[in-house]
Design a protein around this motif. Structure first.
Motif, PDB file in Angstrom:
ATOM      1  N   LEU A  63       0.821  -1.205   0.000  1.00 43.40           N
ATOM      2  CA  LEU A  63       0.000   0.000   0.000  1.00 43.40           C
ATOM      3  C   LEU A  63       0.857   1.257   0.000  1.00 43.40           C
ATOM      4  O   LEU A  63       0.494   2.281  -0.579  1.00 43.40           O
ATOM      5  CB  LEU A  63      -0.904   0.014   1.239  1.00 43.40           C
ATOM      6  CG  LEU A  63      -2.098  -0.932   1.219  1.00 43.40           C
ATOM      7  CD1 LEU A  63      -2.681  -1.063   2.612  1.00 43.40           C
ATOM      8  CD2 LEU A  63      -3.160  -0.428   0.255  1.00 43.40           C
TER       9      LEU A  63
ATOM     10  N   SER B 200      -3.975   4.847   0.331  1.00 48.09           N
ATOM     11  CA  SER B 200      -2.581   4.871   0.763  1.00 48.09           C
ATOM     12  C   SER B 200      -2.334   5.885   1.871  1.00 48.09           C
ATOM     13  O   SER B 200      -1.218   5.976   2.383  1.00 48.09           O
ATOM     14  CB  SER B 200      -1.664   5.200  -0.425  1.00 48.09           C
ATOM     15  OG  SER B 200      -1.872   6.521  -0.875  1.00 48.09           O
TER      16      SER B 200
ATOM     17  N   ARG C 172      -1.842   5.004  -4.760  1.00 45.67           N
ATOM     18  CA  ARG C 172      -1.837   6.450  -4.478  1.00 45.67           C
ATOM     19  C   ARG C 172      -3.140   7.087  -4.975  1.00 45.67           C
ATOM     20  O   ARG C 172      -3.511   6.944  -6.136  1.00 45.67           O
ATOM     21  CB  ARG C 172      -0.634   7.106  -5.153  1.00 45.67           C
ATOM     22  CG  ARG C 172      -0.516   8.613  -4.919  1.00 45.67           C
ATOM     23  CD  ARG C 172       0.688   9.158  -5.644  1.00 45.67           C
ATOM     24  NE  ARG C 172       0.895  10.569  -5.346  1.00 45.67           N
ATOM     25  CZ  ARG C 172       0.451  11.569  -6.085  1.00 45.67           C
ATOM     26  NH1 ARG C 172      -0.263  11.308  -7.174  1.00 45.67           N
ATOM     27  NH2 ARG C 172       0.701  12.825  -5.754  1.00 45.67           N
TER      28      ARG C 172
END
Length: 597
Positions: free
Chosen positions: A456, A475, A463
């Motif tokens: 992640l 994220s 993102r």
């Protein structure tokens, strides 16, 4: 001596405590200390600037990009579906580049991510190609060579440009620059020797960055700095050099046949790529740390001797863009670039992190949402561990049923712990129970947990990837905290001067973290209670502690862990029903029905 029935709970407690201590130190305490050190360093620097006269060599930067671009001379625009910017004819430098598919924040009006920045601005960042040679009449192209544009007006995937420079002593340099639909520039230099004597020169290229990222030090489990893959043409290894280590060892050199090298950030990278059959001298160097703090990744190719009235052509490439998995993998295959996929910092558990990402990517292709893909990943992990977990929960249910008998043994021998242990062990043998069986699934979850967190954290696919509702970036931590009344107030606690980092760090408490804490509490409540009162109180306290710790973690990780807890609770509930073991869910439902009646 401690009774044997404490052993399983002790192991679980030690594992949870270790996770707590490591997690708190790694993700909360260390970043806070680094922020304090950085603040103190800036304060001292500001005081020095206020009390001491400015040094003559102190750099002066402009904040106006147009001024910096104009100082670089004439320019050629760069336009692709993924990038926009320009290159300077002064030196043929690629120093102005934005990645148009990515934004600085999740806001729609947020500017595109900047990769390269022209010299003259703070934190200049650029790439340049050239030649080197000793005693070459008229010289070779350098940082300030005035190239002349002879073909093309804008660099696009369908329209390369051609630059020419004549050194006035019989050498003519012709540079053809092309760019593909993604992030790869190809630079082909043709050198024609029109003189009457042979000359020897070597091709080279450099990626240079002045200064370091402003947020350096916040990402403890991430590599940022120099990176390169070097080898003998058949076997390669990837080398990483963080900025702090780079500053301590100013020059590091590597010899390689093929490979690549450059400077990487969390999601972005600029990398030089030679022909894969060419021997190169690679160098990572840092200099002028007091002022510009210049970091450079340089490669020099093999020297070539060009006879009179002949010419040679050298082709090199530059990757300047986002470290997206399928893009790097595509270049690895199409250009034969070794280990290019390891530009992504998969970590020491790469054998778990990469496969986990591939599973998430597979589910994303089906479900179209990375949050749902994480839920599907969690279910997959639980299915893989189902046989082992099933045996573990069966053992835990049997132990829960034995609690009254174990209490009778303790009452029978209150002053003889050794006798208690002997009889409890005999009880375990008669019931065919292994008191440590419940620890193995928990231990196996730890590396998976870390790999999911790493995935992640480092993959650009995560993102700004939304889930549902208020979770707009898997994220990043859940933005709802107690400081904005769980999202009811439209402000960001991190923007508060001086204490913003603490509000969103140590004292953060989000909706998602609270939900995670409740699932952790219920899961632990369904496990056999520790006989020791102190252990029992510590176990009851752990969900509260972890609720605060996990609030600072990416939202995607909390979704993974909370969903994993829910699946565990469901599996435990079924097994406890089968063994007729008391569980808190049935107890609660019974009390609710009684109160309702």
């Amino acid at each position: 001596m401690q009774p044997q029935d404490n052993s399983r709970n002790t192991v679980i407690f030690m594992v949870i405590a270790a996770i707590f201590l490591i997690g708190y130190s790694f993700f909360v305490w260390q970043p806070q200390e680094q922020r304090r050190a950085a603040e103190a360093k800036r304060t001292v620097a500001e005081q020095k600037l206020q009390t001491a006269p400015a040094a003559p060599s102190a750099p002066v930067f402009t904040t106006d990009r147009r001024v910096a671009l104009a100082a670089g001379g004439a320019r050629v625009p760069i336009r692709t579906e993924t990038m926009t910017g320009s290159l300077s004819l002064n030196g043929g430098r690629i120093d102005d580049l934005f990645l148009t598919r990515y934004r600085e924040t999740i806001d729609k009006d947020s500017p595109a991510v900047e990769l390269f920045r022209p010299e003259g601005m703070r934190h200049a960042y650029f790439a340049q190609f050239g030649w080197s040679g000793q005693n070459v009449p008229g010289g070779v192209p350098g940082p300030n060579t005035p190239w002349r544009l002879t073909q093309g007006a804008t660099l696009t995937p369908t329209a390369p440009i051609t630059l020419v420079w004549d050194n006035g002593a019989g050498l003519r340099f012709t540079r053809r620059i092309s760019v593909d639909e993604q992030y790869m520039f190809t630079v082909s230099d043709t050198v024609a020797n029109l003189s009457t004597q042979a000359i020897t020169i070597a091709p080279g290229a450099i990626v240079q960055r002045q200064g370091v990222p402003d947020d350096l030090g916040r990402n403890q489990i991430l590599h940022e700095g120099a990176i390169g893959t070097f080898g003998d043409g058949t076997a390669f290894s990837t080398q990483q050099l963080k900025y702090k280590a780079w500053a301590k060892k100013e020059v590091q050199e590597h010899e390689s046949t093929g490979g690549w090298l450059g400077i990487t950030d969390k999601y972005w990278m600029a990398a030089l790529i030679p022909a894969q059959d060419e021997k190169i001298q690679a160098e990572f160097r840092v200099r002028d740390q007091d002022h510009y703090d210049i970091h450079s990744a340089t490669m020099i190719g093999e020297a070539r001797t060009i006879q009179p009235n002949t010419q040679i052509t050298e082709t090199q490439s530059l990757f300047a863009g986002a470290k997206r998995n399928e893009i790097l993998r595509g270049y690895e295959r199409s250009h034969g670039i070794p280990r290019f996929i390891y530009a992504i910092d998969w970590g020491f558990l790469f054998f778990l992190t990469r496969p986990i990402f591939m599973v998430v990517e597979f589910f994303y292709g089906i479900l179209g949402n990375f949050g749902l893909a994480i839920l599907a990943l969690t279910l997959t992990v639980r299915l893989i561990m189902f046989p082992l977990a099933n045996k573990s929960y069966e053992s835990m249910s049997k132990m829960r049923n034995l609690q009254p008998k174990m209490e009778d043994i303790k009452k029978k021998h209150p002053e003889d712990p050794q006798k208690q242990q002997v009889e409890i062990m005999a009880l375990y043998q008669r019931e065919k129970i292994n008191p440590l069986a419940g620890c193995l699934p928990l231990l196996l979850q730890i590396p998976v947990f870390y790999a999911v967190y790493k995935m992640l954290f480092v993959t650009i696919e995560m993102r700004h990837a939304p889930f549902f509702g208020w979770i707009r970036d898997l994220s990043a931590p859940d933005p709802t905290t107690i400081w904005n009344l769980f999202g009811l107030l439209p402000w960001d606690p991190s923007s508060v001067p001086m204490i913003g980092g603490y509000l969103t760090g140590t004292f953060a408490l989000s909706v998602l973290a609270i939900f995670y804490g409740l699932t952790m509490w219920l899961q632990m409540a369904m496990s056999p209670q520790a006989p020791d009162p102190m252990q029992r109180r510590l176990f009851q306290f752990m969900p509260i502690v972890f609720t605060f710790i996990m609030a600072t973690f990416p939202a995607g990780l909390l979704i993974y862990w909370a969903w994993s807890n829910i699946l565990t609770i469901f599996q435990q509930y079924i097994i406890m029903h089968r063994f007729k073991a008391e569980n808190p869910i049935d107890t609660f439902l019974a009390r609710f029905q009684k109160a309702k009646a």
